[in-house]
Scaffold this active site. Structure first.
Site, PDB file in Angstrom:
ATOM      1  N   LYS A 148       0.858  -1.178   0.000  1.00 14.65           N
ATOM      2  CA  LYS A 148       0.000   0.000   0.000  1.00 14.65           C
ATOM      3  C   LYS A 148       0.898   1.233   0.000  1.00 14.65           C
ATOM      4  O   LYS A 148       1.746   1.382   0.883  1.00 14.65           O
ATOM      5  CB  LYS A 148      -0.928  -0.011   1.221  1.00 14.65           C
ATOM      6  N   ASP A 178      -0.920  -0.739  -4.377  1.00  9.04           N
ATOM      7  CA  ASP A 178      -2.268  -0.202  -4.181  1.00  9.04           C
ATOM      8  C   ASP A 178      -2.131   1.243  -3.732  1.00  9.04           C
ATOM      9  O   ASP A 178      -1.675   1.526  -2.622  1.00  9.04           O
ATOM     10  CB  ASP A 178      -3.019  -1.019  -3.126  1.00  9.04           C
ATOM     11  N   GLU A 204      -3.329  -0.768  -8.166  1.00 14.64           N
ATOM     12  CA  GLU A 204      -4.745  -0.534  -7.922  1.00 14.64           C
ATOM     13  C   GLU A 204      -5.021   0.956  -7.782  1.00 14.64           C
ATOM     14  O   GLU A 204      -4.295   1.660  -7.075  1.00 14.64           O
ATOM     15  CB  GLU A 204      -5.193  -1.228  -6.621  1.00 14.64           C
ATOM     16  N   ASP A 229     -10.630  -0.687  -8.031  1.00 16.06           N
ATOM     17  CA  ASP A 229     -11.139  -1.153  -6.745  1.00 16.06           C
ATOM     18  C   ASP A 229     -12.228  -0.183  -6.289  1.00 16.06           C
ATOM     19  O   ASP A 229     -13.425  -0.396  -6.487  1.00 16.06           O
ATOM     20  CB  ASP A 229      -9.985  -1.240  -5.747  1.00 16.06           C
ATOM     21  N   LYS A 256     -14.657  -7.117  -3.825  1.00 14.03           N
ATOM     22  CA  LYS A 256     -14.863  -7.271  -2.392  1.00 14.03           C
ATOM     23  C   LYS A 256     -16.378  -7.359  -2.172  1.00 14.03           C
ATOM     24  O   LYS A 256     -17.074  -6.349  -2.328  1.00 14.03           O
ATOM     25  CB  LYS A 256     -14.279  -6.086  -1.626  1.00 14.03           C
TER      26      LYS A 256
END
Length: 338
Positions: A148, A178, A204, A229, A256
């Site tokens: 991240k 991400d 992402e 996402d 998700k």
């Protein structure tokens, strides 16, 4: 049929940093369906400031209770009425499946015969913290690492990626990034070009969601594969899903269930993405093991018994007070330990 709703707050072992802020605790509502003989529990876990159904706690319970009452009366979920409430839908879908059997889907994974490959997740932090976490994931046996980024200086993050690649080739370690929408659009392409030197699998959500034309331009021009996402959140109508994917044309979408329409909505996304030639994988959204278990079993049902693309299902170890479930990570795979 009776449905009970209980709130529970889980606590992170260490603060979980994203470009949107830092999480120290996680609030979920658990719905338990009983028919007088058996019980099934599902998790409703909206993320504050992110989920399209992230209401105030009082309002969330009120709306959830209304949907539970409807299921009690009819024995069925009204999917159209729940399209805009994905976390609630996912919890009720899980609970009704679990009412039949703890094996939600009869797959090789759910029977404990195969594991699902997963990525190791390295949360945002200081440079030294992220490097230490990265090294720990590699020691644990992960060969796909997701970083991240977007919380510290970009040059420091680029140096971290450079150091990883100096030690491990792309044959040894697959790197995913991400950004959680952290890059300004006018800087994004330059940053993606710099990152592309280091054999990155994908990134992402490089820019904030809702900029379809800008994201489409990045997907056309960037030397990195782009995955969506946050861009999917709140797009719950099938025709709008198709329109968005057709315009942006990403390489991947990341699904998700708590955010993207429950299990039913994720199946829609996968079907439409497949038609558009877009890949996908599945990940959890900081649920407890109850939600993680459901997502993993659902993932095995959707993608089959021979999954090769690492999924984002390694979040079960994040909490100090998680709910016990028969899930176990062995090196870089998630297993059902029956």
């Amino acid at each position: 049929m009776n449905i009970d709703v209980k709130e529970r707050v889980l606590h992170f072992r260490q603060p979980a940093g994203t470009s949107r802020g830092v999480y120290t605790e996680r609030r979920s509502w658990f719905v338990t369906v009983s028919d007088g003989i058996a019980e099934g529990t599902g998790e409703c876990a909206p993320l504050p400031d992110l989920s399209c159904d992230a209401l105030s706690p009082e309002r969330y319970v009120e709306v959830l209770r209304g949907f539970c009452n409807q299921v009690e009366q009819t024995g069925q979920i009204d999917y159209e009425a729940m399209r805009d409430y994905p976390s609630m839908l996912f919890g009720l879908e899980t609970a009704l499946l679990a009412l039949r059997s703890p094996i939600l889907f009869d797959t090789a994974f759910s029977r404990g015969e195969v594991g699902i490959p997963i990525n190791g997740l390295v949360w945002m932090g200081t440079y030294d913290e992220m490097l230490t976490r990265m090294e720990e994931k590699l020691r644990q046996g992960f060969r796909c690492i997701k970083l991240k980024i977007g919380a510290i200086d970009f040059d420091r993050e680029l140096d971290l990626v450079r150091r990883i690649r100096q030690r491990f080739s792309h044959h040894e370690v697959e790197l995913r990034l991400d950004a959680n929408g952290a890059f300004p659009f006018d800087e994004a392409l330059y940053k993606l070009e710099l990152l592309s030197q280091y054999a990155i699998h994908s990134i992402e959500q490089p820019i904030k969601a809702g900029q379809w034309a800008n994201m489409a331009e990045l997907c056309r021009e960037a030397p990195l594969r782009i995955a969506l996402d946050e861009e999917l959140i709140g797009i719950n109508d099938p025709s709008q899903k198709r329109q968005m994917l057709h315009i942006i044309k990403p390489d991947y979408i990341i699904l998700k269930p708590s955010l993207h329409g429950g299990m039913a909505g994720c199946r829609e996304w996968i079907d439409i993405a497949t038609e558009e030639g877009i890949g996908s994988w599945m990940t959890s959204a900081l649920e407890s093991n109850v939600g993680l278990n459901a997502i993993a079993q659902f993932c095995s049902a959707v993608y089959g018994d021979h999954i090769t693309l690492p999924q984002g299902l390694g979040t079960g170890q994040l909490f100090t007070d998680n709910i016990p479930m028969p899930l176990e990570i062995r090196r870089d795979k998630l297993w059902m330990s029956l």
